[in-house]
Design a protein around this motif. Structure first.
Motif: not given
Length: 266
Positions: A82, A95, A114, A160
């Motif tokens: 990410v 992430d 992403e 997240l």
């Protein structure tokens, strides 16, 4: 982005292999004008919590730029790569809980994506070296001013991955807190915020929760407030409660590792 773009690198790659140099090289090929700050490459291997703490406590003092962090035991699995936008800069990495605390330190996540756009990545992405093949090339393009939205699809910041909150439990005589980090000097940083220490007396007791006898310590401002070899409990430069030994290593005296609990009482 500033006229002179800045990129920082925080990893667990160590210094005995070519991993760090490869990341520098990828950045230099794409963004030769970028200046790179190596925060550290000595995060203990796979210690995501330590990496997150180092990153969060460092990025507020770095130039605004792109901050790459790679402590990534899940590399090559379904975990996402990410990039996060904040009022104070951009963050790039896995992430896995490594980035959110740093994002909070920079003002909070305002956008997230992403990293899936093939044109932003290496032609061949290794299953074990995303620092070189994913995160470094993405950071270099962001440093040159490429729009974050072009790196991949938007991600809901609420989704997240976040690390569990460390233990901090006040009680009538003091508090119990998780050991968050241990620095190069052996100083033990607790998860407790510095404000918890404010009302405490000059003489303290520090030890593991339970019946084990606690050690005496000084409530001080700096290391020299304790006698040679003595413990001092103080508020460190990251505004956390920390424990040191004047002329020694608190981690050795207390026999703790990150994740252990310590109780501080008046």
């Amino acid at each position: 982005m500033a006229a002179t773009p800045w990129i920082s690198l925080t990893t667990d790659y160590g210094l005995t292999d070519g991993f760090v140099a490869a990341c520098h090289g990828v950045i230099a090929r794409i963004a030769p004008s970028a200046r790179v700050i190596d925060v550290t490459h000595l995060v203990p291997p796979a210690d995501v919590r330590r990496g997150a703490a180092v990153l969060a406590q460092t990025v507020p003092y770095l130039p605004e730029g792109v901050h790459v962090a790679v402590v990534d035991p899940g590399v090559g699995t379904t975990r996402r790569g990410v990039a996060l936008a904040t009022p104070g800069g951009l963050l790039v990495g896995p992430d896995n809980g490594l980035l959110p605390d740093a994002a909070a330190a920079l003002g909070g996540v305002t956008a997230a994506v992403e990293l899936t756009e093939p044109r932003w990545l290496a032609a061949t992405v290794s299953g074990t070296f995303h620092g070189r093949d994913v995160f470094a090339p993405v950071a270099a393009r962001l440093a040159l001013g490429a729009p974050l939205a072009e790196a991949g699809p938007a991600v809901d910041p609420a989704g997240l991955v976040r690390l569990p909150s460390p233990v901090v439990t006040p009680d009538p005589e003091g508090f119990t807190a998780e050991v968050l980090t241990v620095d190069h000097f052996g100083n033990v940083q607790l998860a407790a915020p510095g404000e918890l220490l404010g009302p405490f007396p000059a003489a303290l007791r520090v030890g593991s929760p339970g019946p084990t006898p606690a050690r005496t310590a000084v409530h001080g401002r700096t290391f020299g407030d304790a006698p040679d070899g003595g413990l001092v409990v103080y508020v460190d430069s990251a505004d956390r409660v920390a424990i040191a030994v004047n002329g020694g290593r608190a981690v050795d005296l207390l026999g703790v590792v990150p994740g252990d609990l310590l109780r501080v009482a008046g």
